[in-house]
Design a protein around this motif. Structure first.
Motif, PDB file in Angstrom:
ATOM      1  N   UNK A  20      25.728 -11.800   3.224  1.00 12.28           N
ATOM      2  CA  UNK A  20      26.462 -12.827   3.986  1.00 12.28           C
ATOM      3  C   UNK A  20      25.980 -12.957   5.430  1.00 12.28           C
ATOM      4  N   UNK A  21      25.667 -11.829   6.064  1.00 11.52           N
ATOM      5  CA  UNK A  21      25.216 -11.886   7.465  1.00 11.52           C
ATOM      6  C   UNK A  21      23.793 -12.423   7.575  1.00 11.52           C
ATOM      7  N   UNK A  22      22.949 -12.083   6.613  1.00 10.91           N
ATOM      8  CA  UNK A  22      21.567 -12.556   6.672  1.00 10.91           C
ATOM      9  C   UNK A  22      21.479 -14.044   6.380  1.00 10.91           C
ATOM     10  N   UNK A  23      22.432 -14.567   5.612  1.00 11.94           N
ATOM     11  CA  UNK A  23      22.400 -15.985   5.253  1.00 11.94           C
ATOM     12  C   UNK A  23      23.139 -16.879   6.241  1.00 11.94           C
ATOM     13  N   UNK A  24      23.816 -16.252   7.194  1.00 14.80           N
ATOM     14  CA  UNK A  24      24.597 -17.056   8.141  1.00 14.80           C
ATOM     15  C   UNK A  24      23.696 -17.593   9.243  1.00 14.80           C
ATOM     16  N   UNK A  25      22.700 -18.397   8.829  1.00 16.03           N
ATOM     17  CA  UNK A  25      21.709 -18.912   9.764  1.00 16.03           C
ATOM     18  C   UNK A  25      22.274 -19.893  10.763  1.00 16.03           C
ATOM     19  N   UNK A  26      23.431 -20.468  10.477  1.00  9.55           N
ATOM     20  CA  UNK A  26      24.011 -21.449  11.383  1.00  9.55           C
ATOM     21  C   UNK A  26      24.713 -20.838  12.579  1.00  9.55           C
ATOM     22  N   UNK A  27      24.899 -19.533  12.558  1.00 11.08           N
ATOM     23  CA  UNK A  27      25.572 -18.874  13.679  1.00 11.08           C
ATOM     24  C   UNK A  27      24.678 -18.925  14.916  1.00 11.08           C
ATOM     25  N   UNK A  28      25.188 -19.392  16.048  1.00 13.88           N
ATOM     26  CA  UNK A  28      24.371 -19.477  17.270  1.00 13.88           C
ATOM     27  C   UNK A  28      23.832 -18.109  17.672  1.00 13.88           C
ATOM     28  N   UNK A  29      22.608 -18.127  18.174  1.00 13.12           N
ATOM     29  CA  UNK A  29      21.950 -16.872  18.542  1.00 13.12           C
ATOM     30  C   UNK A  29      22.758 -16.094  19.562  1.00 13.12           C
ATOM     31  N   UNK A  30      23.345 -16.808  20.526  1.00 11.45           N
ATOM     32  CA  UNK A  30      24.124 -16.151  21.567  1.00 11.45           C
ATOM     33  C   UNK A  30      25.298 -15.396  20.966  1.00 11.45           C
ATOM     34  N   UNK A  31      25.927 -15.996  19.954  1.00 11.28           N
ATOM     35  CA  UNK A  31      27.063 -15.340  19.310  1.00 11.28           C
ATOM     36  C   UNK A  31      26.618 -14.087  18.563  1.00 11.28           C
ATOM     37  N   UNK A  32      25.440 -14.140  17.933  1.00 11.05           N
ATOM     38  CA  UNK A  32      24.908 -12.977  17.220  1.00 11.05           C
ATOM     39  C   UNK A  32      24.645 -11.838  18.202  1.00 11.05           C
ATOM     40  N   UNK A  33      24.029 -12.159  19.337  1.00  9.79           N
ATOM     41  CA  UNK A  33      23.700 -11.148  20.332  1.00  9.79           C
ATOM     42  C   UNK A  33      24.972 -10.531  20.914  1.00  9.79           C
TER      43      UNK A  33
END
Length: 653
Positions: free
Chosen positions: A357-370
């Motif tokens: 689920x986390x690897x496929x959540x490509x739509x999540x903004x990079x800033x939010x991931x960081x």
């Protein structure tokens, strides 16, 4: 044909055009299969499967695979003008963090219920190091991967993740700086850095093996080997038998390493070449038309195990450690099978419901991931600090349980004179042995020399106290046996050879006590050493092997005190030590040495063994090393039995 391939290889090196089509990043199922080849031996080794004594080399295979895949992805991004440091680390976070933090949470929760205070506090410290990706440095400073105590550390395996992440902190920047110059500078960088790292590893493994094992400088050549393959500059062979043979040779090298290597070899160093080159050959062979090896590795089962290999690597070790601690004994075949199935099932669920689920959540903004990654690290460190600050939550246990459990983390520095007269060859050199303190002769007393490994060091204080009128010198070190021209860690062999060869010749000694963790294989060297010393020393005593346990005796006693099965201690006692004692006693009966059966000083003929001294102190604190009071009990029993009559006769002892 050989000339044609040589010219093809040369043209590949000399081509300084920007890298593009030569780098292939298409999905290769055989590499997922190779991941299975890497992870399964690691799991088997940790379970104690006899067929995989060298299963730890699976980590080296992982390093080569990682270097190949990550470098390929980075080169593709650089070729397409899409490279970004932020993007690279975002992918690493998505790939690593979800399952990693799930395992951290599981380990902390289960650790609270199973671990004693010192163990739980140590877990918190190791968890902080793991989250900060410096676990390898923490473990280098505090333990040995192959040591018995390490087998109860649920986060021991996180060292390899730290090595990788430390490498990938610098590697993308080096790649970025060199990429625009073409293949030749890149290949030169990979080969140059890799060669230096490899040569340093070969050197360091003979000087300080733990450093060679844990520190990234001595491991990065394995990742760079995979990086070199990713350049795609090696020639493609038109003769199909060549890649077939290379792939078969590669899988054979990995298999031979798993089968023939064991934890006592000088690893990594030169011996790491076999599994690493083996992995490289499998990858290279599979880059041609599909080989037999690549077809087998592409079957569904190895591919599936490869897909879940990261989760399997993370989950299997804490599960094994907690199972062993709960059982309090060595794993049996049924235990191994059950733990493997459970680890496989948990890893499959982790891959499907945590990793994917986390690897496929490509739509999540990079800033939010960081931001999420930083928050997870901060929260994880804060939680891990709790058992550290709370000293492992001792309030969970009774006072007697705490008293016994305190010996799990026994401080042997004064009893063994660790660091001065007992040298830990994993982290010290022979120059740190203090001759002036350890080999000081007393003109008004009998001078007895104690020489040995840690099973000699644990006797020094007791011998010094229980043999009045006798000055006990000490020359002890871990990593070898106290025999003439023996093999082992360099610091240990240097000390032993110098003391046996020169010191006993240049100084008059009244007696020598030789003590080690003996096995029947040591008998030829031991006999030769006794014969060598017989003309120099009037009395020679050989201390036999001691009773041993599958785990810490102090921990077993604390488990029983906590409410565990009273049979736990006896069931954990290792079988066969009495037989080893009998073999040595019979073999040394005709030599000039007096054999002292340490085993029989602790265990009666009916099989019952002393586990506590008169005041309730555990006789041994780990699998077999004596506590100070335990050593005094052993030596007192030996003196009463007349085994040291020569040493005590002068003073009427």
């Amino acid at each position: 044909m050989a000339v044609h391939h040589a010219m093809s290889l040369l043209r590949g090196f000399l081509n300084t055009d920007p890298i593009g089509e030569s780098v292939t990043t298409a999905y290769r199922p055989d590499i997922d299969g190779l991941r299975a080849v890497a992870v399964l031996p690691v799991v088997a080794y940790h379970l104690g499967v006899p067929l995989a004594p060298g299963g730890f080399v699976g980590v080296d295979v992982f390093f080569v695979i990682s270097g190949y895949l990550i470098t390929g992805i980075l080169l593709k991004d650089l070729s397409n003008g899409q490279f970004s440091i932020a993007r690279f680390y975002e992918r690493r976070v998505r790939r690593l963090f979800p399952a990693f933090f799930a395992v951290m949470a599981f380990t902390l929760a289960v650790g609270y219920g199973i671990l004693f205070p010192s163990e739980f506090e140590a877990l918190g410290k190791n968890m902080i190091a793991a989250i900060a990706f410096v676990s390898n440095m923490y473990l280098y400073e505090t333990s040995s991967y192959f040591a018995g105590a390490a087998e109860t550390n649920p986060l021991l395996h996180t060292w390899s993740l730290s090595v990788e992440e430390q490498f990938y902190l610098v590697f993308p920047l080096l790649l970025l700086a060199t990429f625009r110059f073409g293949k030749l500078p890149l290949a030169g960088m990979f080969v140059g850095l890799g060669a230096v790292s490899f040569l340093l590893s070969v050197w360091m493994v003979s000087v300080r093996q733990e450093a060679a094992f844990y520190i990234v400088v001595f491991r990065m050549w394995e990742l760079l080997l995979g990086s070199f393959l990713a350049l795609g500059i090696l020639p493609r062979f038109s003769w199909r038998l060549v890649p077939e043979a290379l792939a078969l040779l590669g899988i054979g090298l990995i298999g031979a390493s798993v089968w023939f290597y064991h934890k006592y070899i000088d690893f990594p160093g030169l011996l790491a070449l076999a599994p690493c080159v083996g992995a490289a050959l499998v990858i290279y062979g599979g880059s041609h038309d599909r080989t037999l090896v690549s077809r087998v590795l592409s079957w569904r089962i190895p591919v599936f195990i490869g897909l879940i290999s990261y989760s399997l690597y993370l989950w299997h070790w804490p599960i094994i450690v907690f199972a062993q601690l709960h059982l309090g004994r060595a794993l049996e075949a049924g235990d191994m099978a059950l733990i493997f199935v459970v680890s496989l099932a948990v890893s499959a669920l982790s891959w499907r419901y945590i990793e994917q689920p986390f690897r496929r959540s490509g739509g999540t903004p990079r800033k939010k991931v960081v931001v999420s990654a930083a928050a997870a690290m901060a929260a994880g460190i804060a939680l891990a600090l709790v058992p550290v600050l709370a000293a492992g939550f001792p309030g969970r246990f009774s006072s007697e349980t705490l008293r016994l459990a305190a010996y799990i983390d026994y401080d042997d520095r004064d009893v063994y004179r660790r660091g001065t007269c007992f040298i830990d060859s994993h982290v010290q050199t022979a120059s740190e042995f203090d001759d002036g303190t350890c080999l000081a002769l007393a003109p008004d007393k009998r001078n007895y020399l104690l020489i040995g490994d840690s099973h000699g060091a644990h006797l020094w204080q007791a011998l010094a106290e229980e043999l009045p009128g006798t000055n006990v010198l000490q020359a002890t070190a871990s990593g070898c046996k106290p025999v003439i021209e023996g093999r082992g860690e360099r610091a240990c062999t240097d000390i032993v050879n110098r003391v046996l060869d020169r010191f006993t010749k240049e100084n008059r000694l009244d007696g020598i006590v030789i003590s080690a963790r003996w096995s029947p294989e040591d008998l030829p060297d031991l006999r030769r050493t006794i014969d060598f010393l017989a003309s120099r020393v009037s009395r020679i005593y050989v201390m036999g092997p001691i009773v041993e346990y599958d785990g810490s005796l102090a921990r077993l006693l604390a488990q029983v005190e906590r409410g565990g099965d009273a049979r736990l201690v006896e069931e954990a006692r290792r079988r066969g030590r009495a037989e080893v004692d009998a073999v040595l006693a019979a073999a040394l009966a005709e030599t000039p040495a007096t054999y002292v059966s340490t085993y029989r000083l602790l265990c009666a003929a009916d099989g019952r063994c002393a586990t506590r001294t008169a005041d309730g102190t555990p006789v041994q604190w780990d699998y077999g090393h004596l506590t100070g009071p335990g050593a005094r009990m052993v030596v007192m029993n030996a003196v009463r039995a007349g085994r040291f009559s020569g040493a005590s006769a002068q003073t009427g002892g």
